[in-house]
Enzyme design. Sequence first.
Site, PDB file in Angstrom:
ATOM      1  N   ASP A   1       0.856  -1.194   0.000  1.00  0.00           N
ATOM      2  CA  ASP A   1       0.000   0.000   0.000  1.00  0.00           C
ATOM      3  C   ASP A   1       0.888   1.238   0.000  1.00  0.00           C
ATOM      4  OD1 ASP A   1       0.761  -0.651   2.714  1.00  0.00           O
ATOM      5  OD2 ASP A   1      -0.617   0.913   3.398  1.00  0.00           O
TER       6      ASP A   1
ATOM      7  N   GLU B   1      -0.031  -0.927   5.780  1.00  0.00           N
ATOM      8  CA  GLU B   1       1.034  -0.440   6.670  1.00  0.00           C
ATOM      9  C   GLU B   1       0.933   1.050   6.907  1.00  0.00           C
ATOM     10  OE1 GLU B   1       4.958   1.133   7.951  1.00  0.00           O
ATOM     11  OE2 GLU B   1       3.771   1.677   6.223  1.00  0.00           O
TER      12      GLU B   1
HETATM   13 ZN    ZN Z   1       6.626   2.018   4.409  1.00  0.00          ZN
END
Ligand code: ZN
Length: 475
Positions: free
Chosen positions: A128, A195
């Site tokens: 992501d 994340e």
């Molecule tokens: Zn990162």
Amino acid sequence: MNIYNVIAIIAAYFAAWVAIDASLEAKFASITQHPARDCPVPPNDQAVQRLAQFLQFQTISDSHSDDHIKSGHHAAFTSLLAFLREQYPEVHSQLQVEEVGLGGWSRLITWQGSDPQLKPILYISHYDVVPVTPGTEQLWSHGPFNGSVADGFLWGRGALDVKLGVIGLLEAVTRLLARGWTPHRTIMLSFGHDEEVGGSGGAGEVAALLKTRGVQLECVVDEGGVVLLDGLKGLAAQPMALVGTAEKLYTSLHVDLVSPGGHSSMPPTDGSDIAGQAARLITRLNAHPFPARLREPLPSFLAAIAPYAPRIVRPLMAYSHIQPLSWVLAQLLVSSRTAVLDHVTAALKAAGVHGATLSISNASHIGPPGHVTASNTTYFEALRQAVQEHWRYADKAVAVAPFLMSGGTDSKHFADLTEHGILRFVPVSVNKTAGELGSVHSTNERMRVADVKLMVCTYARMMELMAGASGSPPS
Ligand SMILES: [Zn+2]
């Protein structure tokens, strides 16, 4: 010798430090990159093309959605995962690939080692990315999701943070498989989909799954430090590879102030108004920052870079863990302590603010700054060796030093599962002076095309050394 003499000597010492800083600047300019050791099976230009394509998927995460994927971006995640299956068929057919996390959007890949008794090594990355700030699209030299290869760089959101890690690890595994190499110790790859919004729905779920299976990890390698091409200003005039061996924790505090109220035409004059209380508290906190202390991994960091520092400061850095040097350095470096509540409570009292309540926000990661990974383990040494075999400058191996990460990563979810700690490092080089580090989460994020090969080779070498095929793995 009285205290003023001591202060004068210390001041002269650091004045000299600052003075020679200017002479170091000139040395930076002469550094050139010379990759030293070739991979047994080097990646070809396809690796660069794959990464360029990988940067085109707009895989933006969002903590407010149920599965942590930004509304309207599910198709991008679906396409990205299909792309990985298509481009890395060996990984998907020979290794175990599991869909994990919210909506099954994250991946846990297991490469079974020949000795099931040994604890696995886990490599973490995430696919992501953060969104591009609206209105800044035009500031990019190449579109943030174009996957452009130009001027020796790969341009795009995720080029440094950290789509390169996903591709680098998959390329490394593919090349090791092609050589017929088998790990002695099981290798796991965890790729998160959220994340950038905390990782609870991705890496957090992977960690929970491993826990339910009773899996204990030997060591974790995550994103974090990089090779700083321009060294450390004032400290080291040569490229430095920094490996995060601890993460700075953080906390968000809510301060609720109380006021007797009243009509705005007749504001209280005794300082009990909310604005007055808040102003006094902020002024007080500003004037009395947290006391500075030098604690691990800072002394290890300073000791590791001491040999590259100007001679005059080397002893100070090499023995920074010993008092009173520790105290002197702490006054010069920004540090903090965890007793945030105590500190703010004292500030409220000193500012004459009464009746206020303090609470810690849920999003905080407050706690003792534990989980400092030792930098004298065989795993740190394996990482150092892998880096130094591939990253050389002006015929010198790049220096490798532990450091304190100022940001958080997915590895925090695995802190309780690992015996030999977490090493946070991505084998990529960055020129801080040229603004490359500042491009992370910002504009014109980019990585050097030449680094793709070095990255893949370094990851493959790390796997060889850490999960040793020879039957003599690090212990
Ligand atoms: Zn990162």
